[in-house]
Scaffold this active site. Structure first.
Site, PDB file in Angstrom:
ATOM      1  N   LYS A   1     -48.096 122.706  12.783  1.00  0.00           N
ATOM      2  CA  LYS A   1     -46.766 123.248  13.111  1.00  0.00           C
ATOM      3  C   LYS A   1     -45.825 123.083  11.916  1.00  0.00           C
ATOM      4  CE  LYS A   1     -47.696 124.751  17.078  1.00  0.00           C
ATOM      5  NZ  LYS A   1     -47.703 126.201  17.259  1.00  0.00           N
TER       6      LYS A   1
ATOM      7  N   PRO B   1     -52.511 106.234  22.371  1.00  0.00           N
ATOM      8  CA  PRO B   1     -52.242 106.210  20.928  1.00  0.00           C
ATOM      9  C   PRO B   1     -51.476 107.465  20.488  1.00  0.00           C
ATOM     10  CG  PRO B   1     -54.571 105.754  21.365  1.00  0.00           C
ATOM     11  CD  PRO B   1     -53.953 106.139  22.677  1.00  0.00           C
TER      12      PRO B   1
ATOM     13  N   SER C   1     -42.681 122.723  17.384  1.00  0.00           N
ATOM     14  CA  SER C   1     -42.723 121.678  18.410  1.00  0.00           C
ATOM     15  C   SER C   1     -41.881 120.480  17.986  1.00  0.00           C
ATOM     16  CB  SER C   1     -44.175 121.244  18.571  1.00  0.00           C
ATOM     17  OG  SER C   1     -44.256 120.058  19.319  1.00  0.00           O
TER      18      SER C   1
ATOM     19  N   TYR D   1     -52.631 118.573  14.789  1.00  0.00           N
ATOM     20  CA  TYR D   1     -51.894 119.630  15.489  1.00  0.00           C
ATOM     21  C   TYR D   1     -50.454 119.697  14.988  1.00  0.00           C
ATOM     22  CZ  TYR D   1     -48.876 121.667  19.063  1.00  0.00           C
ATOM     23  OH  TYR D   1     -47.897 122.401  19.700  1.00  0.00           O
TER      24      TYR D   1
ATOM     25  N   ARG E   1     -38.920 111.695  27.490  1.00  0.00           N
ATOM     26  CA  ARG E   1     -39.092 113.043  26.948  1.00  0.00           C
ATOM     27  C   ARG E   1     -38.005 113.938  27.524  1.00  0.00           C
ATOM     28  NH1 ARG E   1     -41.794 110.419  24.330  1.00  0.00           N
ATOM     29  NH2 ARG E   1     -43.989 110.598  23.730  1.00  0.00           N
TER      30      ARG E   1
HETATM   31  P1  NAD Z   1     -51.298 128.205  25.633  1.00  0.00           P
HETATM   32  O1  NAD Z   1     -52.589 127.672  25.155  1.00  0.00           O
HETATM   33  O2  NAD Z   1     -51.113 128.423  27.086  1.00  0.00           O
HETATM   34  O3  NAD Z   1     -51.002 129.602  24.887  1.00  0.00           O
HETATM   35  C1  NAD Z   1     -51.470 129.898  23.594  1.00  0.00           C
HETATM   36  C2  NAD Z   1     -52.163 131.240  23.672  1.00  0.00           C
HETATM   37  O4  NAD Z   1     -52.633 131.594  22.372  1.00  0.00           O
HETATM   38  C3  NAD Z   1     -53.392 131.223  24.597  1.00  0.00           C
HETATM   39  O5  NAD Z   1     -53.231 132.254  25.551  1.00  0.00           O
HETATM   40  C4  NAD Z   1     -54.584 131.470  23.678  1.00  0.00           C
HETATM   41  O6  NAD Z   1     -55.588 132.234  24.298  1.00  0.00           O
HETATM   42  C5  NAD Z   1     -53.922 132.193  22.506  1.00  0.00           C
HETATM   43  N1  NAD Z   1     -54.578 132.034  21.210  1.00  0.00           N
HETATM   44  C6  NAD Z   1     -54.977 130.878  20.616  1.00  0.00           C
HETATM   45  N2  NAD Z   1     -55.528 131.146  19.419  1.00  0.00           N
HETATM   46  C7  NAD Z   1     -55.459 132.495  19.235  1.00  0.00           C
HETATM   47  C8  NAD Z   1     -55.877 133.372  18.209  1.00  0.00           C
HETATM   48  N3  NAD Z   1     -56.508 132.926  17.122  1.00  0.00           N
HETATM   49  N4  NAD Z   1     -55.648 134.708  18.337  1.00  0.00           N
HETATM   50  C9  NAD Z   1     -55.040 135.184  19.472  1.00  0.00           C
HETATM   51  N5  NAD Z   1     -54.640 134.401  20.490  1.00  0.00           N
HETATM   52  C10 NAD Z   1     -54.844 133.068  20.376  1.00  0.00           C
HETATM   53  O7  NAD Z   1     -50.140 127.289  25.055  1.00  0.00           O
HETATM   54  P2  NAD Z   1     -48.594 127.233  25.386  1.00  0.00           P
HETATM   55  O8  NAD Z   1     -48.323 125.954  26.050  1.00  0.00           O
HETATM   56  O9  NAD Z   1     -48.148 128.491  26.022  1.00  0.00           O
HETATM   57  O10 NAD Z   1     -48.017 127.129  23.922  1.00  0.00           O
HETATM   58  C11 NAD Z   1     -47.625 128.280  23.186  1.00  0.00           C
HETATM   59  C12 NAD Z   1     -47.254 127.855  21.778  1.00  0.00           C
HETATM   60  O11 NAD Z   1     -46.205 126.886  21.852  1.00  0.00           O
HETATM   61  C13 NAD Z   1     -48.384 127.189  21.007  1.00  0.00           C
HETATM   62  O12 NAD Z   1     -48.305 127.599  19.662  1.00  0.00           O
HETATM   63  C14 NAD Z   1     -48.085 125.710  21.138  1.00  0.00           C
HETATM   64  O13 NAD Z   1     -48.599 124.983  20.062  1.00  0.00           O
HETATM   65  C15 NAD Z   1     -46.568 125.707  21.132  1.00  0.00           C
HETATM   66  N6  NAD Z   1     -46.000 124.541  21.811  1.00  0.00           N
HETATM   67  C16 NAD Z   1     -46.385 124.243  23.087  1.00  0.00           C
HETATM   68  C17 NAD Z   1     -45.845 123.118  23.712  1.00  0.00           C
HETATM   69  C18 NAD Z   1     -46.268 122.743  25.115  1.00  0.00           C
HETATM   70  O14 NAD Z   1     -45.964 121.621  25.528  1.00  0.00           O
HETATM   71  N7  NAD Z   1     -46.914 123.597  25.890  1.00  0.00           N
HETATM   72  C19 NAD Z   1     -44.917 122.333  23.058  1.00  0.00           C
HETATM   73  C20 NAD Z   1     -44.527 122.680  21.770  1.00  0.00           C
HETATM   74  C21 NAD Z   1     -45.079 123.797  21.160  1.00  0.00           C
HETATM   75  C1  UD1 Z   2     -47.648 116.318  23.828  1.00  0.00           C
HETATM   76  C2  UD1 Z   2     -47.811 116.350  22.342  1.00  0.00           C
HETATM   77  C3  UD1 Z   2     -46.975 117.455  21.754  1.00  0.00           C
HETATM   78  C4  UD1 Z   2     -47.345 118.760  22.371  1.00  0.00           C
HETATM   79  C5  UD1 Z   2     -47.207 118.663  23.878  1.00  0.00           C
HETATM   80  C6  UD1 Z   2     -47.745 119.898  24.546  1.00  0.00           C
HETATM   81  C7  UD1 Z   2     -48.273 114.051  21.595  1.00  0.00           C
HETATM   82  C8  UD1 Z   2     -47.748 112.884  20.847  1.00  0.00           C
HETATM   83  N1  UD1 Z   2     -47.432 115.084  21.745  1.00  0.00           N
HETATM   84  O1  UD1 Z   2     -46.305 115.939  24.080  1.00  0.00           O
HETATM   85  O2  UD1 Z   2     -47.192 117.540  20.372  1.00  0.00           O
HETATM   86  O3  UD1 Z   2     -46.527 119.790  21.867  1.00  0.00           O
HETATM   87  O4  UD1 Z   2     -47.947 117.562  24.388  1.00  0.00           O
HETATM   88  O5  UD1 Z   2     -49.109 120.028  24.371  1.00  0.00           O
HETATM   89  O6  UD1 Z   2     -49.396 114.061  22.059  1.00  0.00           O
HETATM   90  N2  UD1 Z   2     -48.060 110.607  30.146  1.00  0.00           N
HETATM   91  C9  UD1 Z   2     -48.528 109.699  31.071  1.00  0.00           C
HETATM   92  N3  UD1 Z   2     -49.665 109.999  31.765  1.00  0.00           N
HETATM   93  C10 UD1 Z   2     -50.346 111.173  31.575  1.00  0.00           C
HETATM   94  C11 UD1 Z   2     -49.855 112.096  30.621  1.00  0.00           C
HETATM   95  C12 UD1 Z   2     -48.721 111.769  29.913  1.00  0.00           C
HETATM   96  O7  UD1 Z   2     -47.945 108.646  31.272  1.00  0.00           O
HETATM   97  O8  UD1 Z   2     -51.391 111.375  32.234  1.00  0.00           O
HETATM   98  C13 UD1 Z   2     -46.815 110.295  29.424  1.00  0.00           C
HETATM   99  C14 UD1 Z   2     -46.966 110.262  27.923  1.00  0.00           C
HETATM  100  O9  UD1 Z   2     -47.207 108.976  27.492  1.00  0.00           O
HETATM  101  C15 UD1 Z   2     -45.603 110.795  27.468  1.00  0.00           C
HETATM  102  C16 UD1 Z   2     -45.110 111.670  28.611  1.00  0.00           C
HETATM  103  O10 UD1 Z   2     -45.911 111.320  29.734  1.00  0.00           O
HETATM  104  O11 UD1 Z   2     -44.722 109.738  27.364  1.00  0.00           O
HETATM  105  C17 UD1 Z   2     -45.283 113.148  28.316  1.00  0.00           C
HETATM  106  O12 UD1 Z   2     -46.625 113.364  27.882  1.00  0.00           O
HETATM  107  P1  UD1 Z   2     -47.194 114.822  27.646  1.00  0.00           P
HETATM  108  O13 UD1 Z   2     -46.885 115.674  28.803  1.00  0.00           O
HETATM  109  O14 UD1 Z   2     -48.620 114.682  27.237  1.00  0.00           O
HETATM  110  O15 UD1 Z   2     -46.322 115.373  26.453  1.00  0.00           O
HETATM  111  P2  UD1 Z   2     -46.022 114.729  25.011  1.00  0.00           P
HETATM  112  O16 UD1 Z   2     -46.947 113.625  24.717  1.00  0.00           O
HETATM  113  O17 UD1 Z   2     -44.575 114.446  24.940  1.00  0.00           O
END
Ligand code: NAD
Ligand code: UD1
Length: 355
Positions: A155, A295, A127, A151, A233
């Site tokens: 990563k 925060p 991430s 979290y 972002r």
């Molecule tokens: P998500 O929660 O939709 O998908 C994660 C999946 O992993 C889920 O389906 C959950 O059931 C499964 N899972 C969790 N723990 C498990 C375990 N112990 N064994 C088997 N399955 C398990 O999340 P996502 O948004 O699709 O994210 C996928 C990956 O990308 C995650 O590792 C997340 O940290 C990373 N990531 C996500 C974002 C984001 O903004 N969505 C950003 C950066 C990184």
């Molecule tokens: C967050 C996590 C990141 C994670 C990702 C997906 C932090 C610092 N980062 O990213 O590690 O991989 O989510 O789970 O938490 N915002 C609003 N109102 C809202 C929600 C968000 O104003 O109700 C703003 C936030 O301040 C931010 C932007 O929108 O500036 C994006 O927020 P968000 O979608 O939560 O993603 P990140 O915070 O960038």
């Protein structure tokens, strides 16, 4: 020569399910492995609806080495795309042990099982959060890392674990993909993000405002040092992100060792710009109010995607407007997401040696 299958952990989740669609459409054989803690089996049915292909599915845990070894013995797997993990930043500050156990121990068990099964190619979901508050914008992969939450530290730590493994054992290859902010849904409107409870992230929250489930978007702070005071972002369409994984898999065939890539567009948008873009997709002005900063938020996370563009031959294809339109199509056609559909996996797909 026929290609080996790809094991996709977390393949029923948001990014995983979209990646499974792209893999199946590219003709790859896919084995989905997910414990469904944050997903529904309905996502697997939707994948089949979109692609016309039924992925092999196991409801199983990455902490369950016996289940992993069973799956590796049943299928001829060449690589793993590892999405499985817990991902809520706020929650990780409340239950850090669960996060460290699931995300770090779970990955170590997965790597051990891969080693025993002689499968040594992995694509890992990292991430942009590993950059903390970066000193350089747009952020190159060489930027110092400094995760700020439990979290984020899971990563960063897993990145170190995989890098150390690749250094020690030269037959391993890994792509550490640092995602910026995934947005949007499958253009069909059949699959998208399916958050449980109140969404933490901006776009799924705003989408619920648009369908009337939430009253008003809170914009967290307008006193950041950015062009309109709200945070910047790099929002990337989830299908572009999924395609990045196919490009990374291909890269692993060149045996590159361990490589990091930013998967982002290179274009930053402020929260207020996102409000405007989503209003355009929905066709009306949605309510929002400015509130205190959240925060842990940093002013600007924008990717420098040059390395991925050059070395993976991958570039984003979708615009921000397309991401917003696909999110709206998904949300308006599925106001309750996947709720109300049977979420349990068929009994024959369940592997559980932990309980
Ligand atoms: P998500 O929660 O939709 O998908 C994660 C999946 O992993 C889920 O389906 C959950 O059931 C499964 N899972 C969790 N723990 C498990 C375990 N112990 N064994 C088997 N399955 C398990 O999340 P996502 O948004 O699709 O994210 C996928 C990956 O990308 C995650 O590792 C997340 O940290 C990373 N990531 C996500 C974002 C984001 O903004 N969505 C950003 C950066 C990184
Ligand atoms: C967050 C996590 C990141 C994670 C990702 C997906 C932090 C610092 N980062 O990213 O590690 O991989 O989510 O789970 O938490 N915002 C609003 N109102 C809202 C929600 C968000 O104003 O109700 C703003 C936030 O301040 C931010 C932007 O929108 O500036 C994006 O927020 P968000 O979608 O939560 O993603 P990140 O915070 O960038």
């Amino acid at each position: 020569m026929s290609q080996k299958a790809v094991l996709v952990t977390g393949g029923a989740g948001y990014i995983g399910s979209h990646t499974v669609i792209e893999l199946l459409e590219a003709g790859r054989e896919v084995v989905v492995y997910d414990n469904l803690t944050n997903a529904s089996y309905e996502a697997v049915r939707r994948i089949e609806k979109i692609t016309g292909k039924k992925p092999i599915f196991y409801k199983a845990d990455i902490l369950d080495k016996k289940a992993l070894l069973e799956v590796f013995s049943r299928h001829s797997i060449g690589s793993v795309i590892h999405f499985a993990g817990l991902k809520a930043v706020g929650e990780s500050t409340q239950i850090p042990l669960d996060y460290y156990y699931n995300n770090i121990t779970g990955t170590i068990i997965l790597l051990q099982a891969m080693k025993e099964a002689n499968v040594k190619n992995i694509v890992f979901s990292s991430s942009a959060t590993v950059y903390g508050e970066p000193p350089i914008i747009p952020i190159p992969e060489t930027c110092p890392t400094d995760a700020k939450s439990p979290y984020g530290r899971t990563k960063l730590f897993v990145e170190h674990v995989i890098r150390d493994l690749c250094t020690a054992e030269k037959d391993w290859n890994a792509a550490l993909l640092r995602y910026f902010n995934p947005a949007g849904a499958h253009p069909s409107g059949i699959l998208g993000e399916n958050p449980t409870g109140i969404p933490n992230n901006l776009m799924p929250y705003f989408a619920q405002v648009a369908i009337g489930k939430r009253e008003c978007l809170s914009v967290f702070g307008n006193d950041y040092p950015t062009r309109d005071g709200t945070c910047i972002r790099d929002y990337i369409h989830v299908v572009d992100l999924a395609q990045g994984h196919l490009a990374a898999l291909k890269k692993l065939e060149e045996k590159p060792g361990c490589v990091e890539y930013n998967l982002g567009t290179g274009i930053g948008s402020t929260v207020l710009e996102m409000v405007k873009a989503f209003n355009k997709a929905v066709g009306r002005e949605l309510p929002y109010k400015i509130t205190d900063r959240r925060p842990g938020d940093v002013p600007n996370l924008t990717a420098d995607p040059t390395k991925a563009n050059k070395e993976l031959g991958w570039k984003v294809k979708f615009t921000l407007d397309e991401a917003c339109a696909s999110l709206w199509k998904w949300q308006s056609e599925n106001p309750d997401g996947l709720e109300g559909y049977p979420s349990e996996a068929p009994a024959e797909c369940v592997l559980d040696y932990l309980h």
